[in-house]
Design a protein around this motif. Structure first.
Motif, mmCIF file in Angstrom:
data_model
loop_
_atom_site.group_PDB
_atom_site.id
_atom_site.type_symbol
_atom_site.label_atom_id
_atom_site.label_comp_id
_atom_site.label_asym_id
_atom_site.label_seq_id
_atom_site.Cartn_x
_atom_site.Cartn_y
_atom_site.Cartn_z
ATOM 1 N N SER A 138 22.484 20.196 48.179
ATOM 2 C CA SER A 138 21.966 19.519 47.256
ATOM 3 C C SER A 138 21.900 18.327 46.869
ATOM 4 C CB SER A 138 22.685 19.589 45.931
ATOM 5 O OG SER A 138 22.125 21.452 44.896
ATOM 6 N N VAL A 139 23.669 17.879 47.592
ATOM 7 C CA VAL A 139 23.999 16.681 48.240
ATOM 8 C C VAL A 139 23.361 16.158 49.016
ATOM 9 C CG1 VAL A 139 25.415 14.831 48.871
ATOM 10 C CG2 VAL A 139 26.029 16.610 47.539
ATOM 11 N N VAL A 140 22.431 16.977 50.186
ATOM 12 C CA VAL A 140 21.288 16.658 51.289
ATOM 13 C C VAL A 140 20.625 16.388 50.881
ATOM 14 C CG1 VAL A 140 20.863 17.627 53.668
ATOM 15 C CG2 VAL A 140 23.145 18.173 52.969
ATOM 16 N N SER A 141 19.526 17.774 50.242
ATOM 17 C CA SER A 141 18.415 16.538 49.502
ATOM 18 C C SER A 141 18.247 15.294 48.527
ATOM 19 C CB SER A 141 17.976 17.863 48.218
ATOM 20 O OG SER A 141 18.159 19.041 49.536
ATOM 21 N N ARG A 142 19.264 15.224 47.492
ATOM 22 C CA ARG A 142 19.241 14.116 47.233
ATOM 23 C C ARG A 142 19.715 12.664 47.858
ATOM 24 N NH1 ARG A 142 17.650 10.754 42.886
ATOM 25 N NH2 ARG A 142 19.196 9.482 42.686
ATOM 26 N N ILE A 143 20.266 12.665 48.996
ATOM 27 C CA ILE A 143 20.098 11.742 49.311
ATOM 28 C C ILE A 143 18.547 11.493 50.258
ATOM 29 C CG2 ILE A 143 21.310 10.873 52.086
ATOM 30 C CD1 ILE A 143 24.125 11.860 51.000
ATOM 31 N N LYS A 144 18.324 12.832 50.876
ATOM 32 C CA LYS A 144 16.923 12.511 51.786
ATOM 33 C C LYS A 144 15.865 11.883 51.020
ATOM 34 C CE LYS A 144 17.382 16.480 55.020
ATOM 35 N NZ LYS A 144 16.983 17.571 55.747
ATOM 36 N N ILE A 145 16.217 12.079 49.449
ATOM 37 C CA ILE A 145 14.684 11.863 49.016
ATOM 38 C C ILE A 145 15.334 10.429 48.385
ATOM 39 C CG2 ILE A 145 14.166 12.175 46.472
ATOM 40 C CD1 ILE A 145 14.514 14.907 45.739
ATOM 41 N N ARG A 157 20.941 2.569 56.060
ATOM 42 C CA ARG A 157 19.647 3.349 57.031
ATOM 43 C C ARG A 157 20.688 5.059 57.166
ATOM 44 N NH1 ARG A 157 20.812 0.098 62.193
ATOM 45 N NH2 ARG A 157 21.202 2.139 63.362
ATOM 46 N N LEU A 158 19.846 5.700 56.971
ATOM 47 C CA LEU A 158 20.303 7.289 57.163
ATOM 48 C C LEU A 158 19.367 7.678 58.421
ATOM 49 C CD1 LEU A 158 21.207 9.710 55.116
ATOM 50 C CD2 LEU A 158 18.387 9.631 54.353
ATOM 51 N N SER A 159 20.969 8.638 58.746
ATOM 52 C CA SER A 159 20.601 9.165 60.044
ATOM 53 C C SER A 159 21.177 10.713 59.562
ATOM 54 C CB SER A 159 21.970 8.840 61.183
ATOM 55 O OG SER A 159 21.949 10.321 61.839
ATOM 56 N N THR A 160 19.982 11.723 59.463
ATOM 57 C CA THR A 160 20.381 12.968 60.019
ATOM 58 C C THR A 160 20.610 13.667 60.623
ATOM 59 O OG1 THR A 160 18.676 14.123 59.222
ATOM 60 C CG2 THR A 160 19.377 13.183 57.100
ATOM 61 N N LYS A 216 15.247 20.907 58.230
ATOM 62 C CA LYS A 216 17.206 21.055 58.739
ATOM 63 C C LYS A 216 16.599 21.191 59.680
ATOM 64 C CE LYS A 216 17.699 23.000 54.023
ATOM 65 N NZ LYS A 216 16.773 22.600 52.905
ATOM 66 N N ARG A 217 16.610 21.141 60.374
ATOM 67 C CA ARG A 217 16.558 21.805 62.197
ATOM 68 C C ARG A 217 16.529 20.772 63.169
ATOM 69 N NH1 ARG A 217 11.351 25.671 63.129
ATOM 70 N NH2 ARG A 217 10.615 23.449 62.065
ATOM 71 N N LEU A 218 15.620 19.146 62.485
ATOM 72 C CA LEU A 218 15.930 18.137 64.084
ATOM 73 C C LEU A 218 16.555 17.221 63.086
ATOM 74 C CD1 LEU A 218 12.299 18.412 64.404
ATOM 75 C CD2 LEU A 218 13.702 18.860 66.173
ATOM 76 N N PRO A 219 16.806 15.661 63.885
ATOM 77 C CA PRO A 219 17.630 14.681 63.270
ATOM 78 C C PRO A 219 16.442 14.466 62.655
ATOM 79 C CG PRO A 219 17.917 14.482 65.682
ATOM 80 C CD PRO A 219 16.870 16.313 64.937
ATOM 81 N N GLN A 220 16.927 13.024 61.333
ATOM 82 C CA GLN A 220 15.973 12.173 61.050
ATOM 83 C C GLN A 220 16.132 10.967 60.687
ATOM 84 O OE1 GLN A 220 12.787 14.103 57.626
ATOM 85 N NE2 GLN A 220 14.612 16.208 57.390
ATOM 86 N N GLY A 234 12.977 9.285 51.758
ATOM 87 C CA GLY A 234 12.492 9.139 51.860
ATOM 88 C C GLY A 234 11.826 10.452 53.184
ATOM 89 N N LEU A 235 12.468 11.286 52.807
ATOM 90 C CA LEU A 235 12.846 12.098 54.360
ATOM 91 C C LEU A 235 12.618 13.584 54.315
ATOM 92 C CD1 LEU A 235 16.136 11.151 56.209
ATOM 93 C CD2 LEU A 235 13.608 10.062 56.375
ATOM 94 N N ASP A 236 12.440 14.873 54.807
ATOM 95 C CA ASP A 236 11.109 15.661 55.140
ATOM 96 C C ASP A 236 12.240 16.333 54.179
ATOM 97 O OD1 ASP A 236 9.997 18.079 54.400
ATOM 98 O OD2 ASP A 236 9.610 18.346 56.475
ATOM 99 N N ILE A 237 12.521 16.658 52.916
ATOM 100 C CA ILE A 237 13.848 17.841 52.549
ATOM 101 C C ILE A 237 13.974 19.188 52.900
ATOM 102 C CG2 ILE A 237 13.817 16.800 50.588
ATOM 103 C CD1 ILE A 237 13.145 18.995 49.034
ATOM 104 N N ALA A 238 12.529 19.882 53.782
ATOM 105 C CA ALA A 238 12.683 21.422 54.126
ATOM 106 C C ALA A 238 12.902 21.203 55.416
ATOM 107 C CB ALA A 238 11.321 21.116 54.240
#
Length: 577
Positions: A241-248, A277-280, A257-261, A251-255
């Motif tokens: 949930s934390v990751v999904s909230r921050i991705k939203i 600046r957001l990095s996953t 999970k295998r690649l850096p964004q 503006g990142l793809d919440i689905a």
């Protein structure tokens, strides 16, 4: 304070009471006529007067008290609650208390902004308004701290509320993993993420790290280049949930999970705009997130507050006014090179000057400047962008970094054909920048003819004024930073208190090594001598090393011996080699 003859205008008062010359005043007036704005702003931007000198003259003219500074403790919180933050920021003012006769005392940065006084009387129930002068930088910093402090209790409450929901959320997520984005489950997550970002801003953090492990999530803030944990580890079940909230938000793809964004978030906190600046990146136990907080403000670009001493600042100001040549800033990653360069650009940013920057990525927004972000995936490299930029008729070009021979050669050709070029290199000291360019393959005679100056820098932590401890160091300790004192002297060491998170430090400041490429240095460059020989001649000609500049800041109580030694260890090792 008794005013000078009230019949005198500000210009006459400035000429009588400050070092301002008539020629400088005329130059500032010309800038004002060409570009608009306030004369006082142009005087400050051109470096003709310091803010203290300007405030002193205005105070003398108007008969107003001048405050040397303002802190949140100086502000009357009850009065501040009646004052909207937008109004305070627009007019640069804060209430500091009531006088015995019931009038409200206001600290204001622009006493000529009299239109706001009627509004203040209405806000404070018809009370008379007394004004005191204070620097704009100080009052704007105090505004952010005062209104943020007012919300500190609310932030703590949000964290507590979110913590109370952890167990319930974790239980529900475990039972029904398909409902990760259910609205009810997201409510505490939204509050948690928002509160973490607000807390990071309050603590002056530059980065937020969210790191998943097998059984928990660790959250860390980077403050003054040091990581610490502001909250206890979070339950692992909250990670999706934390990751999904921050991705939203980014503006990142919440689905995915295998690649850096990578993404960006625009936020406004305590009245200030931030680019985040957001990095996953996927790791063993989930996705790791880093949020870098970048204030959208030019306040931090004021050269006077970066750590330059008076002589270096005067020399640096002359250098950045050159019509052509290359000026390099060197140092490791995170040493403040970009901030220094953008501080220089903000000083030369005028309507008659075309400035273009090439960055990877653009971290500081500067109004009036064309900013290009490189994108190697489509062939937009530093070299390709620089080649194109030269067809845009620029006066000043900033190249984020010289990484290869092609970029170096184009930058040198640009400087030789009438452009002023700023850039960075990753070297430990100023003389090594010359040998680095030659090692890249640049002809030594081109380096000698194009390079104007090299500035090496580091960031050292500033001692917390609330808890620093004075002591008398030994001769051996002083010798480590090149101080040889015949008498006992007093300096300060870090202690630690609640205000600085028990680190003993609060904030950072630069230490600098400025090498002017004069005739003697040019002769050495064309002879292909090593950096050690260049360093020796530069020092003989007046260059102060990083450690010498650091030692001065130790003696003035700004930082500690340990900080200077830590920051300059590599530089001293090279000098001794």
């Amino acid at each position: 304070m008794n005013p000078i003859d009230e019949r005198l205008g500000l210009r006459e008062v400035l000429l009588r009471t400050t070092p301002l010359t008539l020629e400088q005043l005329e130059e500032a007036v010309r800038r004002q006529q060409d570009e608009g704005g306030k004369l006082t702003d142009h005087l400050l931007r051109l470096g003709f007067l310091s803010e203290d000198q300007l405030l002193g003259a205005i105070g003398s003219q108007l008969g107003l008290k001048v405050r040397s500074s303002i802190t949140p403790d100086d502000v009357d919180e009850a009065l501040a609650e009646k004052l909207p933050i937008a109004f305070a920021k627009t007019h640069g003012l804060l209430p500091i208390g009531r006088s015995d006769d019931g009038s409200v005392r206001i600290a204001i940065s622009d006493p000529y902004d009299t239109a706001c006084l009627d509004d203040l009387r209405l806000l404070f129930d018809g009370a008379d308004i007394e004004t005191e002068l204070v620097g704009r930088r100080d009052v704007m910093a105090a505004i952010n701290q005062v209104y943020d402090r007012g919300g500190a209790g609310a932030l703590d409450s949000i964290l507590e509320d979110a913590a109370d929901d952890f167990a319930a959320v974790a239980s529900e997520l475990s039972a029904e993993p398909e409902d990760l984005l259910d609205a009810d489950d997201e409510a505490p997550i939204i509050r948690l993420v928002d509160s973490l970002v607000q807390q990071a801003v309050k603590e002056r953090a530059s980065d937020i790290h969210i790191e998943p492990f097998e059984k928990e999530i660790r959250v860390r803030f980077r403050v003054d280049n040091m990581l610490y944990e502001p909250v206890s580890p979070l339950p692992k079940a909250l990670l999706p949930s934390v990751v999904s909230r921050i991705k939203i938000l980014g503006g990142l793809d919440i689905a995915e999970k295998r690649l850096p964004q990578d993404g960006r978030i625009r936020l406004k906190i305590a009245g200030r705009d931030y680019d985040v600046r957001l990095s996953t990146v996927p790791v063993a136990h989930g996705e790791r997130l880093v949020l870098r907080l970048l204030p959208r403000t030019t306040d931090m670009l004021d050269l006077e507050h970066l750590g330059f001493d008076k002589d270096k600042l005067e020399l640096w100001n002359k250098l950045i006014q050159r019509p052509n040549g290359i000026i390099l800033v060197t140092g490791p990653t995170g040493s403040g090179k970009t901030t220094t360069l953008y501080g220089a650009l903000s000083r030369v940013n005028r309507s008659d000057t075309n400035i273009i920057t090439i960055d990877d990525p653009v971290e500081i927004q500067l109004p009036g400047v064309g900013q290009i972000e490189v994108n190697p995936k489509i062939g937009l490299t530093f070299a390709a962008a620089l080649r194109t930029v030269l067809r845009q008729d620029p006066n000043v070009v900033l190249v984020g970094e010289i990484r290869d021979l092609e970029t170096a050669e184009i930058a040198i050709q640009a400087s030789l054909t009438g452009h002023l070029v700023f850039s960075t290199l990753h070297t430990n000291d100023a003389p090594s920048a010359i040998t680095r360019l030659v090692d890249m393959g640049v002809e030594s005679y081109l380096v000698a003819s194009s390079l104007a100056a090299v500035l090496a820098q580091r960031l050292v932590r500033v001692l917390c004024k609330e808890c620093r401890v004075a002591y008398e160091p030994t001769a051996e300790e002083l010798a480590e930073v090149g101080i040889r004192a015949k008498e006992k002297i007093q300096i300060y060491r870090a202690a630690g208190c609640s205000k600085c998170h028990d680190t003993g430090y609060a904030g950072r400041v630069g230490i600098f090594e400025l090498m002017i490429v004069d005739e003697a240095i040019r002769n050495l460059v064309t002879q292909n001598v090593d950096a050690k020989a260049i360093r020796r001649v530069a020092t003989e000609n007046g260059m102060q090393t990083l450690r010498v500049d650091g030692a001065r800041k130790v003696l003035s109580g700004v930082t500690s011996l340990e900080e200077v030694v830590r920051a300059t260890e590599e530089e001293e090792g090279m000098a001794a080699a």
